[in-house]
Motif scaffolding. Sequence first.
Motif, short mmCIF file in Angstrom:
data_model
loop_
_atom_site.label_atom_id
_atom_site.label_comp_id
_atom_site.label_asym_id
_atom_site.label_seq_id
_atom_site.Cartn_x
_atom_site.Cartn_y
_atom_site.Cartn_z
N TYR A 313 0.85 -1.19 0.00
CA TYR A 313 0.00 0.00 0.00
C TYR A 313 0.89 1.24 0.00
CZ TYR A 313 -3.80 -3.13 1.44
OH TYR A 313 -4.73 -4.13 1.50
N SER A 329 -14.86 8.24 0.77
CA SER A 329 -14.88 7.75 -0.61
C SER A 329 -16.01 8.39 -1.41
CB SER A 329 -15.03 6.23 -0.63
OG SER A 329 -16.21 5.83 0.05
N ILE A 334 -11.47 8.21 -6.56
CA ILE A 334 -10.21 7.78 -7.18
C ILE A 334 -10.54 7.05 -8.47
CG2 ILE A 334 -8.04 6.57 -6.83
CD1 ILE A 334 -8.52 8.68 -4.74
N ASN A 341 -9.30 -0.62 -5.14
CA ASN A 341 -9.30 0.70 -4.52
C ASN A 341 -10.63 1.43 -4.73
OD1 ASN A 341 -6.50 0.75 -3.56
ND2 ASN A 341 -5.97 0.69 -5.74
N LEU A 344 -11.98 3.35 -0.79
CA LEU A 344 -10.88 3.66 0.11
C LEU A 344 -11.39 4.24 1.42
CD1 LEU A 344 -8.14 5.28 -2.16
CD2 LEU A 344 -8.06 3.06 -1.05
N PRO A 364 -4.09 3.48 -0.85
CA PRO A 364 -4.44 2.66 -2.01
C PRO A 364 -3.51 1.44 -2.13
CG PRO A 364 -4.27 4.98 -2.60
CD PRO A 364 -3.71 4.84 -1.23
N TYR A 366 -1.41 -1.25 -4.31
CA TYR A 366 -0.79 -1.35 -5.63
C TYR A 366 -0.25 -2.75 -5.91
CZ TYR A 366 3.72 -0.60 -3.21
OH TYR A 366 4.82 -0.68 -2.38
N VAL A 379 -3.56 7.79 -12.17
CA VAL A 379 -4.44 7.88 -11.00
C VAL A 379 -5.00 9.30 -10.95
CG1 VAL A 379 -4.66 7.65 -8.50
CG2 VAL A 379 -3.04 6.19 -9.75
#
Length: 717
Positions: A313, A329, A334, A341, A344, A364, A366, A379
């Motif tokens: 993350y 969120s 995002i 994600n 979030l 987030p 990855y 992003v």
Amino acid sequence: EATSLSLSRISLPRDLADQKFESHTLAYLTFVSYHRGNMHGRPRKAYKPEEEAASAAKAAKLRALQSQFMSNHHNKIYTKEAVDLSTKLLEINPEAYTAWNYRKLAVEDKLSRIESDPDLIKTILDEELRVVESALSQNFKSYGAWHHRKWVLSKGHSSVGNELQLLNKFQKLDTRNFHAWNYRRFVVELTKRSEQDELKYTDDMIGSDFSNYSAWHNRSVLLSSLLARKADGFLPNKKIPDEYKLVQNAIFTDEDDQSGWFYHLWLLDQTVNVETPLLTSSWPSHGSRISLYAGCSNGSFSKLTTFGSESGYFPLVLNFDQAVGGVSSSTVTIDTELKGNEDLVWEPVSKKNSHVSCVWVARPKYISSEPCFGKEYKVKVKIGNSPGIVSSRGCNFSASYEFVFTAHVHDTVEESSQEGIVSWTDGFDIWDAESKDLNALTTLDRSNAQMDSKWRQEAIAEEIDLFRELPDSKIGKLTLARLLMAKAMISDDAVKGVHYNEILELYKDLMALDSSHYQYYKDVHSVALLRKVTSSTEDLSGHLFRCRNMNNSVCIRLNNLSLSRIASVEKLLFVQMLDLSHNELHSTEGLGGMQLLSCLNLSHNRIRSFSALDSLRHLKQLRVLDVSHNHIGEHSVDTTRYLCSSPLFNSEWTQDEVGRQMPTLVTKYWDAYFVLRDLNLKQLDITGNVIAGDVFSSFVLRVVPKLVWLDGKKLEI
């Protein structure tokens, strides 16, 4: 008032109640006796024999009244004779709050016994107003009398038409009586009198006495409301410059009077600050390219934009200019191809149980079950498209904004355990001032919204020119420094350095001139210095280094600057190593937003407890911490301990293994426990503190099980 009313219903033993009431009565007489002729700086005079006799007679009369009064009160006797007795008592001692509460009960009793007769109700309430007015004639600063008058008017059956006339009478006796001003605001709200009319009243009061602090204060309250709702003729760019001219007359007539200075400070705050919250910085920044690794990086990419974590993350940080709530969120969306994600969770970087903060962090993901290495992902972060982000003052984040960055996810790199000790004395290379990465910093961390600054700059510039003509004085230098700081905050980078240099010199002068406020000047001097350091690429480059021994991590060295306070953290979100050693810091407040920080040097400061390090609990990447040679454990009474939880109020420490196995040590070192247990440290140095020793070291090893280095020595695993 409700509290005091409920207290009057408590049944105390008769003797105890009499003793308490008598002690309050005698305390009042003692107060009057002591302060007679000694109020507001007037010298106290010795009593003459006849005055001593009069005082003794007054005390005897009070004792006779109080015994019968307390009997009536406890037996709930509300006859005319009993109520008249309380009137006599209040005429002698308007501070007898029990008597005021008794009268409330008596009024309620009378109203419950009569039919709905408006004339009779008015007669009862008017009598209460008469008693209050009589008491205020004895002492027009009586809390109980003013509160009782509010209570009577709140019953809704009494005329309020003569209240402003009564206030004018008492405000002529003492124009700054805050009791009368508070009551005036109550009456104005009750009568729906316009704020514009009240503002005109403050004009008259200030015109007759410009040292009337209460009138200036009431003016600021009224203007805040009128400006906030943009009433006709009350736009900030028009009204605030006019207010500067008004207060200048007071300041330059008598520069030693503080009333005008306080109002000038309030005006400056209105000039610089905007009510609508702004996004001041973020990490990653708009337009940046970041490299993400599944472990530690190999240093082949720019360290300004590289992040590695074994958790998979990375922190997404939003920094606002004021504390806000509602970041979620639904208010921050995002848009990315990185999987997992969609919803979030945003967390405020603040004390426990607080739902507002200047800094908010999401994490987030990855690294997912699907292969994603060796790819680039756009992003896009959108803020404010949906309502819900609100400042602690109730103002909405109104300007929608978005920023875009590119994330390059690299192949997994196995993270090796930290074998070598991190040294702060060697292995550092100064950053190239012409580096493209460094030049990018000044554009990536700017505020997204530009406030209407033209009128603000003009107003502040006029004030600066005016105050340069004021003869040297402490308050003049302080105001000039504040004005220059305000101008620097809204000026172009090209002139900021000049302003900060002058600001720093002014605060140095003030520290020498006014030792009683030395620490305040020291703190704001530190703030100005850090703003100067972060105001331009040129200033920043002198403190920016690469650490070869930490894969060329970005290090900011702010050591040996005599800093007593931390500021401008929003400009340093990219920093991975921070050296604040050899300063005068008392806490780490403000560092919680530096989510990339992995190494922190706080040695040789003035930190007195681990609770002063409470903000570090938010730094999930922190691995190296040096707090050696501070004052931890030196002071037996430490007010900073109350910054974080105490086992006296929180039993959660008994629920984990360390708490159950070492309850005595957890209780003894509870502040260290609550800070260190949330950190994932591998290196810690606490030497040179009173708390250091074998007992505390053994405690630390249990609380921080992943520790590899302690006080410069490698631990045996």
